[in-house]
Design a protein around this motif. Sequence first.
Motif, PDB file in Angstrom:
ATOM      1  N   ASP A   1      49.376  42.766  31.007  1.00 26.14           N
ATOM      2  CA  ASP A   1      49.301  44.191  30.674  1.00 26.14           C
ATOM      3  C   ASP A   1      50.077  45.026  31.677  1.00 26.14           C
ATOM      4  OD1 ASP A   1      47.731  43.523  28.507  1.00 26.14           O
ATOM      5  OD2 ASP A   1      45.827  43.868  29.588  1.00 26.14           O
ATOM      6  N   SER A   2      49.915  44.669  32.973  1.00 27.92           N
ATOM      7  CA  SER A   2      50.635  45.411  34.019  1.00 27.92           C
ATOM      8  C   SER A   2      52.131  45.245  33.860  1.00 27.92           C
ATOM      9  CB  SER A   2      50.194  44.939  35.404  1.00 27.92           C
ATOM     10  OG  SER A   2      48.818  45.181  35.585  1.00 27.92           O
ATOM     11  N   LEU A   3      52.561  44.014  33.511  1.00 28.32           N
ATOM     12  CA  LEU A   3      53.995  43.794  33.310  1.00 28.32           C
ATOM     13  C   LEU A   3      54.514  44.603  32.143  1.00 28.32           C
ATOM     14  CD1 LEU A   3      54.266  39.955  33.972  1.00 28.32           C
ATOM     15  CD2 LEU A   3      55.196  41.795  35.400  1.00 28.32           C
ATOM     16  N   LYS A   4      53.678  44.660  31.073  1.00 26.03           N
ATOM     17  CA  LYS A   4      54.082  45.490  29.936  1.00 26.03           C
ATOM     18  C   LYS A   4      54.201  46.947  30.356  1.00 26.03           C
ATOM     19  CE  LYS A   4      52.165  42.659  26.212  1.00 26.03           C
ATOM     20  NZ  LYS A   4      51.114  42.611  25.159  1.00 26.03           N
ATOM     21  N   LYS A   5      53.167  47.378  31.092  1.00 27.03           N
ATOM     22  CA  LYS A   5      53.204  48.763  31.561  1.00 27.03           C
ATOM     23  C   LYS A   5      54.391  48.978  32.485  1.00 27.03           C
ATOM     24  CE  LYS A   5      48.238  49.643  31.226  1.00 27.03           C
ATOM     25  NZ  LYS A   5      46.996  49.911  31.973  1.00 27.03           N
TER      26      LYS A   5
END
Length: 194
Positions: free
Chosen positions: A155-159
């Motif tokens: 999720d953090s990478l997507k963000k």
Amino acid sequence: MENEVHRVTLQLTEKGLLLDVLQREKDQAATCAKELQHALHAAREQVSRAGARQEASQERLAQAQSEAMLLRQQLEEAQNKGIAKERAVTDAQERFSDILSKLRSDCEERVVLVEDRNKELASKAADLRDQIYKLEEEKNERETGIRQLQQELADSLKKLSMSEASLEVNTRYRNDLEEEKARLLKDNDRLRGK
């Protein structure tokens, strides 16, 4: 004379008859003597044969006695050897029984040691099982946490990718603005100069 002649004739006749009887007895006696000689000869031959047989029997008896002496000696030697073998066997049996008793005592001690060791190993195995169970629970918890962290990382990478894209857009927009500003400044300077 005639009577005398008659008497002598009768006597001669009697003597002739007696002589015939004696001749027959002599012949019979000769025949008996020959038979006795034959019987004596046969008896002597039988005696000589019996003597030879007796000598042979005596030789055989002596040989048998000597063989019996040898057999007795061999029997005594065999009995002595048998006694020695029996003693050796009894000694070997005693040694074997001693060795067997020692082995039994050693085996019993080893069995006790092995049982104690098995008990220790069983307790250690139980402890290890508990530890493995705990470690598996911790592993499951960690895997769950890792999954959560991986999900959060994704999720953090997507963000981050979205933020980077937004940042890139903003950077372009800012660059465009700065270029526009510089251009406007140039235009303004130029207009002022005019």
